[in-house]
Design an enzyme around this catalytic site. Structure first.
Site, PDB file in Angstrom:
ATOM      1  N   GLU B  50       0.813  -1.220   0.000  1.00 33.94           N
ATOM      2  CA  GLU B  50       0.000   0.000   0.000  1.00 33.94           C
ATOM      3  C   GLU B  50       0.846   1.269   0.000  1.00 33.94           C
ATOM      4  O   GLU B  50       0.452   2.288  -0.558  1.00 33.94           O
ATOM      5  CB  GLU B  50      -0.949   0.016   1.199  1.00 33.94           C
ATOM      6  CG  GLU B  50      -2.101  -0.970   1.111  1.00 33.94           C
ATOM      7  CD  GLU B  50      -1.776  -2.309   1.734  1.00 33.94           C
ATOM      8  OE1 GLU B  50      -0.592  -2.575   2.051  1.00 33.94           O
ATOM      9  OE2 GLU B  50      -2.717  -3.109   1.920  1.00 33.94           O
ATOM     10  N   PHE B 112     -11.834  -6.690  13.689  1.00 32.82           N
ATOM     11  CA  PHE B 112     -10.735  -7.197  12.861  1.00 32.82           C
ATOM     12  C   PHE B 112     -10.342  -6.129  11.836  1.00 32.82           C
ATOM     13  O   PHE B 112     -11.186  -5.592  11.133  1.00 32.82           O
ATOM     14  CB  PHE B 112     -11.158  -8.490  12.156  1.00 32.82           C
ATOM     15  CG  PHE B 112     -10.097  -9.008  11.218  1.00 32.82           C
ATOM     16  CD1 PHE B 112      -8.866  -9.432  11.703  1.00 32.82           C
ATOM     17  CD2 PHE B 112     -10.328  -9.034   9.850  1.00 32.82           C
ATOM     18  CE1 PHE B 112      -7.882  -9.882  10.826  1.00 32.82           C
ATOM     19  CE2 PHE B 112      -9.347  -9.487   8.970  1.00 32.82           C
ATOM     20  CZ  PHE B 112      -8.122  -9.907   9.456  1.00 32.82           C
ATOM     21  N   GLN B 113      -9.065  -5.840  11.772  1.00 32.60           N
ATOM     22  CA  GLN B 113      -8.510  -4.820  10.875  1.00 32.60           C
ATOM     23  C   GLN B 113      -9.139  -3.447  11.105  1.00 32.60           C
ATOM     24  O   GLN B 113      -9.313  -2.681  10.170  1.00 32.60           O
ATOM     25  CB  GLN B 113      -8.622  -5.248   9.406  1.00 32.60           C
ATOM     26  CG  GLN B 113      -7.743  -6.476   9.111  1.00 32.60           C
ATOM     27  CD  GLN B 113      -7.532  -6.736   7.636  1.00 32.60           C
ATOM     28  OE1 GLN B 113      -8.403  -6.454   6.809  1.00 32.60           O
ATOM     29  NE2 GLN B 113      -6.369  -7.279   7.288  1.00 32.60           N
ATOM     30  N   LYS B 162     -17.481  -0.243   5.635  1.00 26.77           N
ATOM     31  CA  LYS B 162     -17.888  -1.206   4.615  1.00 26.77           C
ATOM     32  C   LYS B 162     -19.389  -1.167   4.353  1.00 26.77           C
ATOM     33  O   LYS B 162     -19.833  -1.332   3.217  1.00 26.77           O
ATOM     34  CB  LYS B 162     -17.464  -2.619   5.052  1.00 26.77           C
ATOM     35  CG  LYS B 162     -17.605  -3.637   3.939  1.00 26.77           C
ATOM     36  CD  LYS B 162     -16.990  -4.964   4.326  1.00 26.77           C
ATOM     37  CE  LYS B 162     -17.095  -5.950   3.160  1.00 26.77           C
ATOM     38  NZ  LYS B 162     -16.512  -7.256   3.504  1.00 26.77           N
ATOM     39  N   MET B 474      24.406   8.527   3.097  1.00 28.29           N
ATOM     40  CA  MET B 474      24.328   9.833   3.746  1.00 28.29           C
ATOM     41  C   MET B 474      24.592   9.714   5.248  1.00 28.29           C
ATOM     42  O   MET B 474      25.259  10.567   5.844  1.00 28.29           O
ATOM     43  CB  MET B 474      22.957  10.481   3.486  1.00 28.29           C
ATOM     44  CG  MET B 474      22.856  11.909   3.965  1.00 28.29           C
ATOM     45  SD  MET B 474      24.098  12.997   3.211  1.00 28.29           S
ATOM     46  CE  MET B 474      23.187  13.645   1.804  1.00 28.29           C
TER      47      MET B 474
END
Lengths: 156, 565
Positions: B50, B112-113, B162, B474
């Site tokens: 993602e 969940f999630q 959802k 760096m």
């Protein structure tokens, strides 16, 4: 730069996350909050948030500008010409002198609001600096609990 | 028209003219993916992480100036997207990210999630929404795109439970937006502009300080015009590379921590800073009390909070830099003598001759700066260059001949390693006919290396030039300078076979150890039209110079050795 105290009144859209946007802004950018009060503005879908903060001139300017940037913020009012009031509730043991406490509260725009079996509850509403004096003066009556309401302010 | 929330999302994306959406499905966003399957108004690219989806949408936005769109699911899908949001937020990139959320009834139950997406993203988005009613969705979609692209642009998150994407409601995509509390200032105060013009006419050593805002507002042509009509020298920030064009004699170069000598000296000696869409970042200013010490400052910025944030400003102008510069040009026309600042230009030329942007080339080992210069000669103005973060980024900014705005795409504010490859995919989707090269390092490339698969699947042939010094370069450089060469956890000698890695993911790889091999690899990679890794072994201990140590004064630079090539 010297830190100065400032009252900021913020008019916001009354939506669920707006308070966390504002408190998150203060936390995330390291600004100080002394008191914060929120309540809906009657007959509108707006809320008014009053914040007392401290900071240098540059920080206070940033606070105002950053508040303005938040999408649900309509208006940020920040100047010296505000009428400020703060409310305090204070609980004393019943053994204390009721008449003394009544007079003391009366001197700070308040009175006794409740007397029970064990306690006396007083309430005052006054300017924030006078509230500090009031709390100092109550010490001799052994207050059990002091709840300050936070400052509310209105433009003169 | 009646439709479900998921269809509304697709209809809005189509109505906004977005051609490519980047994303990754999951439970809470499945309703939307079901509608994506059924439509053909836009293409969806399945990244393999993602974070890469959001960077790709970001690269698409930076290359085009349009709003980029990414789509992720709830919970880990969203948290993976946070780095992408923060990257876009710091560089003011217009973007809409749509995240799935658990159903309304589950919010607050540790479902969940489930994660508080609007809570987490609040400090790294311009605005965000949790949709609570499908009837709000059309308005929210419209507002999100509007807020993302107007004013100071930025990413906007829409978190959609959802059940909302399943629910049916009336859909008319609003034509107009009405947010009474959101009214950006564009025009600039005329009185302030008059005063600024007077200051320019009075100045003896003015300097244009050009920031990323000029790119965002597409004001580059006007900035060049302003510089040329007045013969006013200019310096660019990292985010503004390409605005003036590398060949423009008025351009001193990039200023700041790794700015060149004449740019940093120009800023130290100017008597009038004309700041155009720049925000006085600490990597630009160095020690604030020494920054532009002798100068009055004109600060033009669309975000009032940027003005006076770090330095005191004499001529604050809130507005769109494009509109304000146009007004300044109109007022200056006929009044400003181009020869007026010739003494000042001469001084700067002497500075540049004293310490030009340079490095010591070598015949034994490839110098990273040579790679950038050579790349510029091979593909030059035709290409779009993205980069990751570190030494390679600074060398690219210093040495590539950027010719136009939006040619240079990098994570300036947040400094996100792993940005360059997915951003290159976004840029290449927007401009399939342009060569897109990600200049990266052996550290950065591994932070989103899974995009090899995305690039191969969708035939997005971007070229990754890996400046491989087997170091987290760096940080290693700072350890050399400031930590007595204790190379704590920066030795990356243990590394994958980059060539084989690219090929395992159906791309093409090149191992480069000589200059001739580099030329061949680039030419072959362009011809092969495949995603490529060009793994270039470069000098291990090369430093990025000049360098102003953090919080040092700009004029105190560590400079490269004098025996330049």
């Amino acid at each position: 730069m010297e830190n100065v105290r400032r009252v900021i009144s913020v008019l916001v859209e009354n939506e669920s996350s707006v308070l966390s946007r504002i408190s998150g802004l203060f936390a995330g950018r390291g600004y100080n909050i002394e008191t914060l009060t929120v309540a809906p503005v009657p007959h509108s879908n707006l809320s008014n948030i009053t914040i007392v903060t401290k900071g240098s001139a540059r920080v206070l300017e940033q606070i105002t500008k950053q508040l303005h940037k938040l999408v649900p913020v309509y208006k940020v009012i920040e100047h010296n010409e505000m009428i400020e009031k703060e409310m305090v509730l204070i609980k004393f043991p019943i053994e204390q002198n009721l008449a003394d406490i009544q007079v003391l509260c009366g001197a700070y725009n308040g009175g006794i609001v409740n007397v029970g079996n064990d306690i006396i509850i007083g309430m005052v509403a006054d300017e924030p600096c006078r509230i500090a004096h009031f709390i100092e003066a109550t010490k001799r009556y052994n207050p059990i609990e002091i709840i300050r309401g936070g400052v509310v302010a209105i433009e003169r | 028209m009646k439709m479900n929330g998921a269809q509304m999302v697709c209809e809005a994306i189509i109505a906004e003219g977005v051609k490519t959406v980047f994303g990754y499905p999951g439970g809470a966003i499945m309703n939307v993916y079901d509608e994506i399957y059924k439509q053909d108004g836009f293409e969806h690219i399945l990244n393999r992480h993602e974070q890469a989806s959001v960077h790709a949408a970001d690269g698409y936005a930076r290359a085009t100036g349009e709003v980029g769109v990414a789509m992720v699911t709830s919970g880990p899908g969203f948290t993976n997207a946070v780095t992408g949001l923060a990257t876009a937020y710091m560089d003011s990139i217009p973007m809409v990210v749509i995240s799935g959320q658990v159903p309304l009834s589950l919010i607050g139950t540790d479902g969940f999630q489930e994660i508080d997406a609007v809570g987490i993203s609040r400090p790294c988005t311009k605005h965000n929404y949790l949709v609570r009613d499908v009837s709000d969705l059309p308005r929210i979609l419209k507002e999100a795109f509007h807020i993302a692209r107007t004013g100071r642009p930025g990413p906007v998150l829409i978190d959609i439970p959802k059940d909302i994407t399943a629910e049916f409601g009336d859909f008319v995509y609003p034509k107009d937006v009405n947010i009474p509390s959101y009214k950006p200032t564009y025009k600039g105060n005329n009185r302030q502009i008059d005063k600024a013009v007077e200051a320019i006419l009075k100045a003896k050593k003015p300097l244009l300080y050009i920031g990323g805002g000029v790119v965002l507002s597409d004001a580059s042509d006007l900035v060049r015009k302003l510089a040329e009509m007045g013969q006013i020298p200019a310096v660019e920030t990292l985010m503004a590379r390409g605005v003036m064009g590398a060949k423009n004699p008025l351009l001193q170069g990039m200023l700041g921590m790794h700015g060149n000598y004449s740019s940093n000296m120009a800023m130290s000696e100017t008597d009038l800073v004309i700041s155009l869409g720049a925000r006085f970042d600490d990597r630009v200013t160095g020690k604030l009390s020494e920054f532009a010490k002798y100068a009055d400052i004109i600060h033009i910025d669309i975000d009032p909070a940027n003005i006076g944030k770090l330095v005191d400003v004499d001529y604050p102008i809130v507005g769109d830099v494009k509109i304000v510069i146009e007004k300044i040009i109109n007022r200056l026309e006929g009044k400003i003598k181009p020869s007026r600042y010739s003494d000042w230009l001469e001084v700067l030329e002497r500075y540049d001759n004293l310490y030009p942007q340079s490095y010591v080339d070598s015949d034994e080992v490839i110098k990273p700066q040579w790679v950038i210069e050579r790349l510029g000669e091979l593909i030059g103005e035709k290409a779009i260059i993205t980069s990751d973060v570190g030494q390679h980024q600074m060398w690219a900014a210093q040495h590539y001949p950027f010719d136009r705005p939006r040619q240079w795409i990098n994570s300036g504010g947040l400094g996100t390693m792993g940005f360059g490859f997915p951003a290159a995919l976004g840029a290449k989707k927007a401009f399939p006919n342009k060569t897109v090269v990600n200049i990266t390092g052996d550290g950065s490339i591994l932070m989103n290396v899974q995009e090899l698969v995305t690039a191969s699947e969708y035939k997005i042939p971007v070229i990754n030039v890996i400046l491989n010094n087997h170091f987290l370069g760096m940080v290693r450089q700072w350890q050399t300078f400031f930590y007595e060469e204790r190379y704590s956890e920066t030795d990356l000698s243990f590394q994958p076979n980059f060539k084989a890695l690219a090929e395992a993911c159906h791309g093409i790889g090149y191992d480069v150890t000589t200059k001739a091999e580099f030329d061949e690899a680039i030419k072959d990679a362009i011809a092969k039209d495949k995603v490529a890794f060009v793994n270039v072994q470069v000098a291990r201990f090369e430093d990025v110079l000049p360098m102003v140590p953090a919080a040092g004064a700009l004029y105190n630079m560590m400079l490269p050795k004098k025996e330049a090539k």
